[in-house]
Design a protein around this motif. Structure first.
Motif, PDB file in Angstrom:
ATOM      1  N   THR A  38      70.002 -31.731  14.615  1.00 47.98           N
ATOM      2  CA  THR A  38      70.885 -32.539  15.456  1.00 47.98           C
ATOM      3  C   THR A  38      70.345 -33.957  15.679  1.00 47.98           C
ATOM      4  O   THR A  38      70.986 -34.755  16.358  1.00 47.98           O
ATOM      5  CB  THR A  38      71.117 -31.869  16.827  1.00 47.98           C
ATOM      6  OG1 THR A  38      69.853 -31.661  17.470  1.00 47.98           O
ATOM      7  CG2 THR A  38      71.855 -30.549  16.678  1.00 47.98           C
ATOM      8  N   ASP A 142      77.692 -22.711  23.303  1.00 41.48           N
ATOM      9  CA  ASP A 142      77.755 -22.568  21.844  1.00 41.48           C
ATOM     10  C   ASP A 142      76.384 -22.773  21.206  1.00 41.48           C
ATOM     11  O   ASP A 142      76.059 -22.123  20.219  1.00 41.48           O
ATOM     12  CB  ASP A 142      78.805 -23.484  21.227  1.00 41.48           C
ATOM     13  CG  ASP A 142      78.560 -24.966  21.449  1.00 41.48           C
ATOM     14  OD1 ASP A 142      77.782 -25.339  22.348  1.00 41.48           O
ATOM     15  OD2 ASP A 142      79.164 -25.779  20.708  1.00 41.48           O
ATOM     16  N   GLU A 184      78.239 -20.722  10.404  1.00 39.09           N
ATOM     17  CA  GLU A 184      78.794 -20.978  11.736  1.00 39.09           C
ATOM     18  C   GLU A 184      77.787 -21.687  12.642  1.00 39.09           C
ATOM     19  O   GLU A 184      78.156 -22.489  13.501  1.00 39.09           O
ATOM     20  CB  GLU A 184      79.314 -19.689  12.396  1.00 39.09           C
ATOM     21  CG  GLU A 184      78.300 -18.585  12.532  1.00 39.09           C
ATOM     22  CD  GLU A 184      78.215 -17.639  11.335  1.00 39.09           C
ATOM     23  OE1 GLU A 184      77.700 -16.534  11.515  1.00 39.09           O
ATOM     24  OE2 GLU A 184      78.644 -17.989  10.229  1.00 39.09           O
ATOM     25  N   ARG A 186      75.498 -23.854  11.476  1.00 32.64           N
ATOM     26  CA  ARG A 186      75.512 -25.232  10.979  1.00 32.64           C
ATOM     27  C   ARG A 186      76.714 -26.006  11.550  1.00 32.64           C
ATOM     28  O   ARG A 186      76.607 -27.169  11.902  1.00 32.64           O
ATOM     29  CB  ARG A 186      75.553 -25.239   9.450  1.00 32.64           C
ATOM     30  CG  ARG A 186      75.314 -26.604   8.845  1.00 32.64           C
ATOM     31  CD  ARG A 186      75.111 -26.547   7.359  1.00 32.64           C
ATOM     32  NE  ARG A 186      73.896 -25.912   6.930  1.00 32.64           N
ATOM     33  CZ  ARG A 186      72.679 -26.434   7.030  1.00 32.64           C
ATOM     34  NH1 ARG A 186      72.526 -27.606   7.578  1.00 32.64           N
ATOM     35  NH2 ARG A 186      71.627 -25.799   6.586  1.00 32.64           N
ATOM     36  N   ALA A 187      77.857 -25.348  11.688  1.00 36.94           N
ATOM     37  CA  ALA A 187      79.049 -25.996  12.250  1.00 36.94           C
ATOM     38  C   ALA A 187      78.828 -26.368  13.719  1.00 36.94           C
ATOM     39  O   ALA A 187      79.223 -27.443  14.158  1.00 36.94           O
ATOM     40  CB  ALA A 187      80.265 -25.084  12.101  1.00 36.94           C
ATOM     41  N   VAL A 188      78.198 -25.480  14.480  1.00 33.08           N
ATOM     42  CA  VAL A 188      77.905 -25.782  15.889  1.00 33.08           C
ATOM     43  C   VAL A 188      76.941 -26.956  15.979  1.00 33.08           C
ATOM     44  O   VAL A 188      77.135 -27.886  16.771  1.00 33.08           O
ATOM     45  CB  VAL A 188      77.311 -24.540  16.605  1.00 33.08           C
ATOM     46  CG1 VAL A 188      76.720 -24.920  17.960  1.00 33.08           C
ATOM     47  CG2 VAL A 188      78.372 -23.465  16.778  1.00 33.08           C
ATOM     48  N   LYS A 190      76.494 -29.346  13.918  1.00 33.31           N
ATOM     49  CA  LYS A 190      77.182 -30.571  13.495  1.00 33.31           C
ATOM     50  C   LYS A 190      77.900 -31.221  14.680  1.00 33.31           C
ATOM     51  O   LYS A 190      77.928 -32.440  14.802  1.00 33.31           O
ATOM     52  CB  LYS A 190      78.167 -30.249  12.375  1.00 33.31           C
ATOM     53  CG  LYS A 190      78.665 -31.428  11.648  1.00 33.31           C
ATOM     54  CD  LYS A 190      77.587 -31.977  10.744  1.00 33.31           C
ATOM     55  CE  LYS A 190      78.120 -33.067   9.880  1.00 33.31           C
ATOM     56  NZ  LYS A 190      77.061 -33.929   9.417  1.00 33.31           N
ATOM     57  N   ARG A 191      78.455 -30.401  15.572  1.00 34.33           N
ATOM     58  CA  ARG A 191      79.164 -30.926  16.751  1.00 34.33           C
ATOM     59  C   ARG A 191      78.223 -31.582  17.750  1.00 34.33           C
ATOM     60  O   ARG A 191      78.641 -32.404  18.554  1.00 34.33           O
ATOM     61  CB  ARG A 191      79.943 -29.813  17.445  1.00 34.33           C
ATOM     62  CG  ARG A 191      81.176 -29.373  16.713  1.00 34.33           C
ATOM     63  CD  ARG A 191      82.104 -28.556  17.596  1.00 34.33           C
ATOM     64  NE  ARG A 191      81.478 -27.395  18.197  1.00 34.33           N
ATOM     65  CZ  ARG A 191      81.492 -26.176  17.679  1.00 34.33           C
ATOM     66  NH1 ARG A 191      82.100 -25.954  16.531  1.00 34.33           N
ATOM     67  NH2 ARG A 191      80.920 -25.180  18.303  1.00 34.33           N
ATOM     68  N   HIS A 192      76.945 -31.226  17.721  1.00 31.87           N
ATOM     69  CA  HIS A 192      75.975 -31.740  18.688  1.00 31.87           C
ATOM     70  C   HIS A 192      75.004 -32.739  18.045  1.00 31.87           C
ATOM     71  O   HIS A 192      74.017 -33.132  18.651  1.00 31.87           O
ATOM     72  CB  HIS A 192      75.188 -30.599  19.318  1.00 31.87           C
ATOM     73  CG  HIS A 192      76.042 -29.723  20.179  1.00 31.87           C
ATOM     74  ND1 HIS A 192      76.330 -30.028  21.483  1.00 31.87           N
ATOM     75  CD2 HIS A 192      76.698 -28.563  19.912  1.00 31.87           C
ATOM     76  CE1 HIS A 192      77.106 -29.094  21.991  1.00 31.87           C
ATOM     77  NE2 HIS A 192      77.352 -28.191  21.056  1.00 31.87           N
ATOM     78  N   GLU A 193      75.283 -33.144  16.835  1.00 31.27           N
ATOM     79  CA  GLU A 193      74.390 -34.038  16.092  1.00 31.27           C
ATOM     80  C   GLU A 193      74.435 -35.478  16.626  1.00 31.27           C
ATOM     81  O   GLU A 193      75.501 -35.999  16.955  1.00 31.27           O
ATOM     82  CB  GLU A 193      74.810 -34.035  14.614  1.00 31.27           C
ATOM     83  CG  GLU A 193      73.945 -34.877  13.729  1.00 31.27           C
ATOM     84  CD  GLU A 193      74.400 -34.825  12.273  1.00 31.27           C
ATOM     85  OE1 GLU A 193      73.702 -35.413  11.448  1.00 31.27           O
ATOM     86  OE2 GLU A 193      75.439 -34.209  11.984  1.00 31.27           O
ATOM     87  N   ARG A 194      73.269 -36.108  16.709  1.00 29.19           N
ATOM     88  CA  ARG A 194      73.165 -37.529  17.069  1.00 29.19           C
ATOM     89  C   ARG A 194      73.363 -38.309  15.775  1.00 29.19           C
ATOM     90  O   ARG A 194      72.596 -38.176  14.842  1.00 29.19           O
ATOM     91  CB  ARG A 194      71.801 -37.841  17.675  1.00 29.19           C
ATOM     92  CG  ARG A 194      71.411 -39.305  17.683  1.00 29.19           C
ATOM     93  CD  ARG A 194      72.341 -40.174  18.452  1.00 29.19           C
ATOM     94  NE  ARG A 194      71.890 -40.316  19.823  1.00 29.19           N
ATOM     95  CZ  ARG A 194      72.555 -40.960  20.740  1.00 29.19           C
ATOM     96  NH1 ARG A 194      73.696 -41.536  20.466  1.00 29.19           N
ATOM     97  NH2 ARG A 194      72.115 -41.029  21.958  1.00 29.19           N
TER      98      ARG A 194
END
Length: 197
Positions: A38, A142, A184, A186-188, A190-194
């Motif tokens: 992230t 999540d 799944e 990796r998808a989570v 991705k949503r929290h990535e800086r």
């Protein structure tokens, strides 16, 4: 840690303590991996010091959501060291960007640089097992669930990590997974990535 040992053991339906050390190490490894994936520090950290260019007006903290900023400092050479800057006007935007009304230093020094600046702040998520105080965000569900699932998956498949297909007759054929994170998970992450600018 992003999840507690008891939560992982419940997910795996483990009642024995034989694997506690192994699971605790796996949780720590997943926490480090999630931080790397992230591009940020997820755990709440007090007094984070982060350097930035003194001519910048937008600071992207590597740990967020930002709760508070303690101080700004400026350094133009090693001899004089850091000097605290008072009266700095700033705004914390969306808990993930610190905007300055003006650069801390915009004049070039003899070193052909505006110098180095440093901000000290408190930021990140309160992890499971601790109770958030007022204004402190808890770790999103999540992320905890993703950590639990990733540790559980690793534990169940630890003897064949990466193996997705084996064909043991007429020679050996084995196919290995290219990614060690669940899709799944990796998808989570991705949503929290800086994102870098």
């Amino acid at each position: 840690m992003l999840t507690q040992l008891s939560t992982v053991k419940t997910r795996l339906a483990l009642t024995v303590t034989d694997y506690d050390g192994l699971l605790a190490n796996a949780i720590r490894a997943i926490c480090d991996r999630f931080d790397k994936e992230t591009n940020r520090t997820l755990a709440r950290t007090v007094a984070v010091c982060q350097d930035f260019d003194a001519s910048d007006t937008e600071i992207l903290p590597r740990c967020y959501p930002v709760e508070s900023v303690t101080k700004f400092e400026l350094k133009s050479n090693e001899t004089d060291g850091w000097s605290e800057q008072t009266g700095v006007h700033y705004l914390i935007r969306r808990q993930c960007v610190i905007s300055l009304s003006a650069p801390l230093n915009s004049q070039l020094s003899t070193l052909n640089s505006t110098g180095l600046a440093r901000v000290t702040y408190t930021a990140g998520y309160v992890l499971p097992g601790d109770t958030p105080a007022a204004g402190q965000p808890a770790l999103p569900d999540d992320l905890e669930h993703a950590a639990v699932e990733q540790v559980a998956y690793w534990f169940r498949n630890r003897d064949t990590t990466g193996l997705i297909r084996s064909w043991p007759h007429d020679g050996t054929y084995q196919a290995f997974l290219q990614s060690d994170l669940l899709l799944e998970v990796r998808a989570v992450l991705k949503r929290h990535e800086r994102l870098a600018l």
